[in-house]
Design a protein around this motif. Sequence first.
Motif, PDB file in Angstrom:
ATOM      1  N   ASP A 473       6.584  -7.805   9.123  1.00 19.73           N
ATOM      2  CA  ASP A 473       6.013  -6.846  10.069  1.00 19.73           C
ATOM      3  C   ASP A 473       6.009  -5.460   9.437  1.00 19.73           C
ATOM      4  OD1 ASP A 473       5.194  -5.321  12.167  1.00 19.73           O
ATOM      5  OD2 ASP A 473       6.538  -6.238  13.638  1.00 19.73           O
ATOM      6  N   PHE A 474       4.824  -4.870   9.305  1.00 19.47           N
ATOM      7  CA  PHE A 474       4.698  -3.576   8.644  1.00 19.47           C
ATOM      8  C   PHE A 474       4.790  -2.396   9.605  1.00 19.47           C
ATOM      9  CE2 PHE A 474       2.055  -6.284   5.662  1.00 19.47           C
ATOM     10  CZ  PHE A 474       3.108  -6.435   4.767  1.00 19.47           C
ATOM     11  N   ASP A 475       4.985  -2.680  10.887  1.00 21.55           N
ATOM     12  CA  ASP A 475       5.147  -1.585  11.840  1.00 21.55           C
ATOM     13  C   ASP A 475       6.563  -1.012  11.738  1.00 21.55           C
ATOM     14  OD1 ASP A 475       2.613  -1.747  12.781  1.00 21.55           O
ATOM     15  OD2 ASP A 475       3.099  -2.966  14.534  1.00 21.55           O
ATOM     16  N   ASN A 476       6.693   0.245  12.047  1.00 21.26           N
ATOM     17  CA  ASN A 476       8.005   0.907  12.142  1.00 21.26           C
ATOM     18  C   ASN A 476       8.808   0.864  10.848  1.00 21.26           C
ATOM     19  OD1 ASN A 476       7.490   1.343  14.948  1.00 21.26           O
ATOM     20  ND2 ASN A 476       8.086  -0.803  15.319  1.00 21.26           N
ATOM     21  N   ILE A 477       8.136   0.977   9.708  1.00 21.95           N
ATOM     22  CA  ILE A 477       8.858   1.076   8.440  1.00 21.95           C
ATOM     23  C   ILE A 477       9.231   2.548   8.235  1.00 21.95           C
ATOM     24  CG2 ILE A 477       8.704   0.805   5.939  1.00 21.95           C
ATOM     25  CD1 ILE A 477       6.754  -1.455   6.384  1.00 21.95           C
ATOM     26  N   PRO A 478      10.517   2.846   8.015  1.00 26.43           N
ATOM     27  CA  PRO A 478      10.929   4.256   7.908  1.00 26.43           C
ATOM     28  C   PRO A 478      10.422   4.913   6.631  1.00 26.43           C
ATOM     29  CG  PRO A 478      12.751   2.792   7.352  1.00 26.43           C
ATOM     30  CD  PRO A 478      11.644   1.910   7.845  1.00 26.43           C
ATOM     31  N   ALA A 479      10.243   6.213   6.695  1.00 23.00           N
ATOM     32  CA  ALA A 479       9.873   6.990   5.511  1.00 23.00           C
ATOM     33  C   ALA A 479      11.124   7.266   4.681  1.00 23.00           C
ATOM     34  CB  ALA A 479       9.220   8.301   5.934  1.00 23.00           C
ATOM     35  N   THR A 480      10.970   7.361   3.366  1.00 23.81           N
ATOM     36  CA  THR A 480      12.109   7.649   2.488  1.00 23.81           C
ATOM     37  C   THR A 480      11.700   8.673   1.425  1.00 23.81           C
ATOM     38  OG1 THR A 480      11.530   5.811   0.990  1.00 23.81           O
ATOM     39  CG2 THR A 480      13.119   5.338   2.741  1.00 23.81           C
ATOM     40  N   ARG A 481      12.698   9.446   0.966  1.00 22.69           N
ATOM     41  CA  ARG A 481      12.456  10.353  -0.158  1.00 22.69           C
ATOM     42  C   ARG A 481      12.299   9.556  -1.431  1.00 22.69           C
ATOM     43  NH1 ARG A 481      14.742  11.668  -4.539  1.00 22.69           N
ATOM     44  NH2 ARG A 481      16.550  10.362  -4.074  1.00 22.69           N
ATOM     45  N   THR A 482      13.182   8.558  -1.577  1.00 28.31           N
ATOM     46  CA  THR A 482      13.140   7.694  -2.753  1.00 28.31           C
ATOM     47  C   THR A 482      11.896   6.831  -2.677  1.00 28.31           C
ATOM     48  OG1 THR A 482      15.546   7.570  -2.614  1.00 28.31           O
ATOM     49  CG2 THR A 482      14.448   6.021  -4.101  1.00 28.31           C
ATOM     50  N   ARG A 483      11.116   6.798  -3.737  1.00 31.61           N
ATOM     51  CA  ARG A 483       9.907   5.975  -3.731  1.00 31.61           C
ATOM     52  C   ARG A 483      10.284   4.509  -3.907  1.00 31.61           C
ATOM     53  NH1 ARG A 483       6.028   8.856  -7.992  1.00 31.61           N
ATOM     54  NH2 ARG A 483       7.926   9.911  -8.655  1.00 31.61           N
ATOM     55  N   ILE A 484       9.756   3.667  -3.032  1.00 29.47           N
ATOM     56  CA  ILE A 484      10.005   2.229  -3.138  1.00 29.47           C
ATOM     57  C   ILE A 484       8.714   1.587  -3.628  1.00 29.47           C
ATOM     58  CG2 ILE A 484      10.838   0.144  -2.006  1.00 29.47           C
ATOM     59  CD1 ILE A 484      12.855   2.472  -2.119  1.00 29.47           C
ATOM     60  N   MET A 485       8.801   0.978  -4.808  1.00 29.38           N
ATOM     61  CA  MET A 485       7.638   0.409  -5.477  1.00 29.38           C
ATOM     62  C   MET A 485       7.788  -1.109  -5.563  1.00 29.38           C
ATOM     63  SD  MET A 485       7.516   3.370  -8.430  1.00 29.38           S
ATOM     64  CE  MET A 485       5.799   3.281  -8.947  1.00 29.38           C
ATOM     65  N   LEU A 486       6.763  -1.776  -6.061  1.00 30.45           N
ATOM     66  CA  LEU A 486       6.753  -3.235  -6.135  1.00 30.45           C
ATOM     67  C   LEU A 486       6.843  -3.726  -7.568  1.00 30.45           C
ATOM     68  CD1 LEU A 486       3.844  -4.049  -3.626  1.00 30.45           C
ATOM     69  CD2 LEU A 486       6.298  -3.987  -3.146  1.00 30.45           C
ATOM     70  N   ASN A 487       7.529  -4.838  -7.754  1.00 36.40           N
ATOM     71  CA  ASN A 487       7.456  -5.591  -9.005  1.00 36.40           C
ATOM     72  C   ASN A 487       6.363  -6.637  -8.832  1.00 36.40           C
ATOM     73  OD1 ASN A 487       9.666  -4.208 -10.019  1.00 36.40           O
ATOM     74  ND2 ASN A 487      11.131  -5.765  -9.412  1.00 36.40           N
ATOM     75  N   LEU A 488       5.297  -6.553  -9.604  1.00 36.23           N
ATOM     76  CA  LEU A 488       4.210  -7.534  -9.540  1.00 36.23           C
ATOM     77  C   LEU A 488       3.904  -8.021 -10.947  1.00 36.23           C
ATOM     78  CD1 LEU A 488       1.650  -5.889  -7.063  1.00 36.23           C
ATOM     79  CD2 LEU A 488       3.299  -7.696  -6.561  1.00 36.23           C
ATOM     80  N   ALA A 489       3.718  -9.306 -11.095  1.00 40.15           N
ATOM     81  CA  ALA A 489       3.412  -9.847 -12.426  1.00 40.15           C
ATOM     82  C   ALA A 489       2.188 -10.733 -12.418  1.00 40.15           C
ATOM     83  CB  ALA A 489       4.614 -10.625 -12.961  1.00 40.15           C
ATOM     84  N   ASN A 490       1.947 -11.392 -11.289  1.00 42.42           N
ATOM     85  CA  ASN A 490       0.918 -12.419 -11.227  1.00 42.42           C
ATOM     86  C   ASN A 490      -0.390 -11.854 -10.685  1.00 42.42           C
ATOM     87  OD1 ASN A 490      -0.603 -14.702 -10.952  1.00 42.42           O
ATOM     88  ND2 ASN A 490       0.771 -15.746  -9.518  1.00 42.42           N
ATOM     89  N   PRO A 491      -1.420 -11.676 -11.526  1.00 43.34           N
ATOM     90  CA  PRO A 491      -2.701 -11.156 -11.023  1.00 43.34           C
ATOM     91  C   PRO A 491      -3.285 -12.025  -9.911  1.00 43.34           C
ATOM     92  CG  PRO A 491      -2.686 -11.183 -13.424  1.00 43.34           C
ATOM     93  CD  PRO A 491      -1.466 -11.933 -12.978  1.00 43.34           C
ATOM     94  N   ALA A 492      -3.080 -13.341 -10.012  1.00 48.07           N
ATOM     95  CA  ALA A 492      -3.675 -14.258  -9.037  1.00 48.07           C
ATOM     96  C   ALA A 492      -3.141 -14.021  -7.630  1.00 48.07           C
ATOM     97  CB  ALA A 492      -3.414 -15.704  -9.459  1.00 48.07           C
ATOM     98  N   ALA A 493      -1.882 -13.591  -7.510  1.00 43.82           N
ATOM     99  CA  ALA A 493      -1.274 -13.414  -6.192  1.00 43.82           C
ATOM    100  C   ALA A 493      -1.186 -11.955  -5.773  1.00 43.82           C
ATOM    101  CB  ALA A 493       0.133 -14.030  -6.197  1.00 43.82           C
ATOM    102  N   ALA A 494      -1.654 -11.035  -6.609  1.00 48.19           N
ATOM    103  CA  ALA A 494      -1.433  -9.606  -6.361  1.00 48.19           C
ATOM    104  C   ALA A 494      -2.018  -9.135  -5.032  1.00 48.19           C
ATOM    105  CB  ALA A 494      -2.021  -8.782  -7.511  1.00 48.19           C
ATOM    106  N   PHE A 495      -3.204  -9.633  -4.676  1.00 51.97           N
ATOM    107  CA  PHE A 495      -3.867  -9.131  -3.464  1.00 51.97           C
ATOM    108  C   PHE A 495      -3.109  -9.503  -2.188  1.00 51.97           C
ATOM    109  CE2 PHE A 495      -8.444  -9.080  -5.379  1.00 51.97           C
ATOM    110  CZ  PHE A 495      -8.030  -8.101  -6.269  1.00 51.97           C
ATOM    111  N   ARG A 496      -2.214 -10.460  -2.258  1.00 52.71           N
ATOM    112  CA  ARG A 496      -1.450 -10.847  -1.064  1.00 52.71           C
ATOM    113  C   ARG A 496      -0.682  -9.666  -0.503  1.00 52.71           C
ATOM    114  NH1 ARG A 496       2.505 -15.587  -2.144  1.00 52.71           N
ATOM    115  NH2 ARG A 496       2.732 -15.430   0.111  1.00 52.71           N
ATOM    116  N   TRP A 497      -0.343  -8.691  -1.381  1.00 52.92           N
ATOM    117  CA  TRP A 497       0.602  -7.652  -0.980  1.00 52.92           C
ATOM    118  C   TRP A 497      -0.067  -6.305  -0.747  1.00 52.92           C
ATOM    119  CZ3 TRP A 497       4.381 -10.544   0.264  1.00 52.92           C
ATOM    120  CH2 TRP A 497       4.685 -11.686  -0.475  1.00 52.92           C
ATOM    121  N   TRP A 498      -1.378  -6.281  -0.557  1.00 56.63           N
ATOM    122  CA  TRP A 498      -2.055  -4.983  -0.462  1.00 56.63           C
ATOM    123  C   TRP A 498      -1.666  -4.215   0.799  1.00 56.63           C
ATOM    124  CZ3 TRP A 498      -5.419  -3.361   3.394  1.00 56.63           C
ATOM    125  CH2 TRP A 498      -5.892  -4.356   4.270  1.00 56.63           C
ATOM    126  N   ARG A 499      -1.247  -4.928   1.842  1.00 56.09           N
ATOM    127  CA  ARG A 499      -0.907  -4.233   3.090  1.00 56.09           C
ATOM    128  C   ARG A 499       0.453  -3.532   3.029  1.00 56.09           C
ATOM    129  NH1 ARG A 499      -3.738  -8.772   5.308  1.00 56.09           N
ATOM    130  NH2 ARG A 499      -5.385  -8.137   6.739  1.00 56.09           N
TER     131      ARG A 499
END
Length: 799
Positions: A473-499
Amino acid sequence: MDDQHVVWFESLRRSDVPRVGGKNASLGEMVANLGARGIKVPPGFAITAHAYRHFIEANGLTGTLSSALADLADGKVSLAEAGQTIRRAILRGEWSDDTAQAIRRNYAELNSRAGLTDMDVAVRSSATAEDLPDASFAGQQETFLNVRGERALLEACRRCYASLFTDRAISYRQAKGFDHLKVALSVGVQRMVRSDLGGAGVMFSIDTETGFEKIVLINAAWGLGENVVQGTVDPDEYEVFKPLLSDPKLSPIIEKKRGGKGLKMIYTNESERPTRNVPTSKAERAAFVLGDQEILTLARWACAIENHYGQPMDIEWAKDGRTDEIFIVQARPETVESRREASAVKTYHVKKTGRKLVSGVSIGEAVAAGAVCVIDSPREADRFVDGAILVTRTTDPDWVPLMRRAAAIVTDHGGRTSHAAIVSRELGLPAIVGAGNATHVLHDEQNVTVSCAEGREGFVYEGTADYEVEEIDFDNIPATRTRIMLNLANPAAAFRWWRIPADGVGLARMEFVVSNHIKIHPMALVRYDTLKDEDAKKTIAELTAGYEPRTEYFVDRLARGLGRIAAVQYPHPVIVRMSDFKTNEYANLIGGSEFEPKEENPMLGFRGASRYYSARYRNGFALECQAIRRLRNDMGFDNVVVMIPFCRSTKEADRVLEVMAENGLKRGEAGLAVYVMCEIPSNVILAKAFAQRFDGFSIGSNDLTQLTLGVDRDSVELAELFDEQDDAVRWMIESVVDQAHKAGVHIGLCGQAPSDHPEFAGFLVECGIDSMSVSPDSFIAVKRRVAAAEQHALAGSAA
């Protein structure tokens, strides 16, 4: 008057659906409003819904329709019997003089405008209830191609009317709650594009599997477009990143996948069968249907059409083989992904599986298990068991009643825009299309698992796999000063996480793209002519067919594979780590064994930065640099940051940066930032010196722990000693964060520890780290932990 029976496209607008149906109203909208944008639509006219109703009344068919449909509703006759009764009555009907004369007169006008006689036209059904936001009516009514002459045209129009009552159309309207007698049919008569001599296909202005809205997806095959729509062939597939299309200097094509294209539909001289399928040539199968400029033109047209309609679109196109002109022949709203709930996404995690049986193009992102039922024809529907896995060669609209009863669908042929794919999405079913030999490999009553949760490729596994379903659920995700980034390796599955509302990609592993997307050792391409392994040479020749020189295969595939990852988080930074295979892993690539030394301890051997300037691999690294240069400069992904792994000394850093510059990747030029992995104690000890050479650090906590504590991270015997939270490791991290901040460079961490240990995330916040990069399924949990830690730190400082 003609305008009661016939209206030219240029006089129509999309508000005219009640008058001429969805397809024709849309064609009129495009002719009137998008021609000035260079979008070409073949000329033509619509035979109105009024003309259909007039035909029904003039032939006294209202009673026949009402009676047959009432008998069907009461269970007195079967669907097949009711449909056959109605269709037979319509096909026996006669045209009234006023309607027939209007059709003939306007067909003559269409010929006159083009200076032709008996022009070949496409005759398309356009129902007044189709292309609606929640019902596509995909392929429910008939289209007839290469129709010539008045007599053939009138007959094709009558057959369109009859197709309003095919079994599949009746069934679909029943399922969607439409009154059969209130739906009317218009017919579009449109000049044929000679795509029998060129190519045709379908495109969507959205990714059809994930709803990623920044992508145009294009499918293409040789010949007339019906084969793509019906899923009879495995088409080429192209993906274009929309935000970079406005710059004419860029070519943001992030996928070019060559399909089998085994058949093409062409004209015949037979009036009874005006088109037929023939096998394609070897050269046609090996070639792409569209060139890059044609792909970009179509993508720009898709964006223009989407912007005009204000919603994602499903568009059919055709290329005339005589003139090389491209035309849009249909456009309708996309009805599935664009309406999907965006706040929550179900994600399936496949854990333990049986043997892989077949694979193909993945449709949907779900998993389903059940017994196989191989069906050759919808006529065999009686033996299908509800909830089974439907396996067949291909589907068309006649299959829809049967598809509704399946748990999943597997077809031998088809692409992402085929009938099976579109209907499966609309039904919410996982499907694998273009599996090739599923009807031969799978057999009735065999228990299998259909997995569409592992990226663009779907798999059928033997038995019932172990998998779990999680709702993110992407609602109500808190804001943070620290940037939270993603580890992605697989081009085939990358679009799953665009939201996911991440701050970028903190780690994209190049070696994963190489091993899964390319599979060939780069030096085996550089030195192909002197390869000793004949089997490897043969495989490489097959994989690189159409690429000249062969090294272009590596550069092209790597750039586009990384492009898919870069697109997901654009314009946020995407940190691409240059290849960090160990020698034993490199040796497993096709042709790799001839180029790799055998090492006792590859983990501490010839890996990372040491390879890039070595004579053994320098030419391979040059190909990696070419791919990054193309990705940033030609495709336009200037959000890509390059990262150097396992850099042991400042001397090595200088040599690597020098080699990169020789290959067109000069730090600071065109905004290029270069980071270094912090995973060796020397990176911490000499952090100030490394910070003078690089724009940032990314802490690899696994290797840093291993080398700080002297513990093999893969050793079962020493597992208890491997602890990323050990005081020595913490000191290393605190120290390098402090040094990075003093030097004014970025520092992040891309390990698993923040996902596994809430207290470790808190420790990193205390250190003041700039970013953490985690796996997508850990993102929300880590984001919340970091937010809580930041609040706690804030409260502490206030006190």
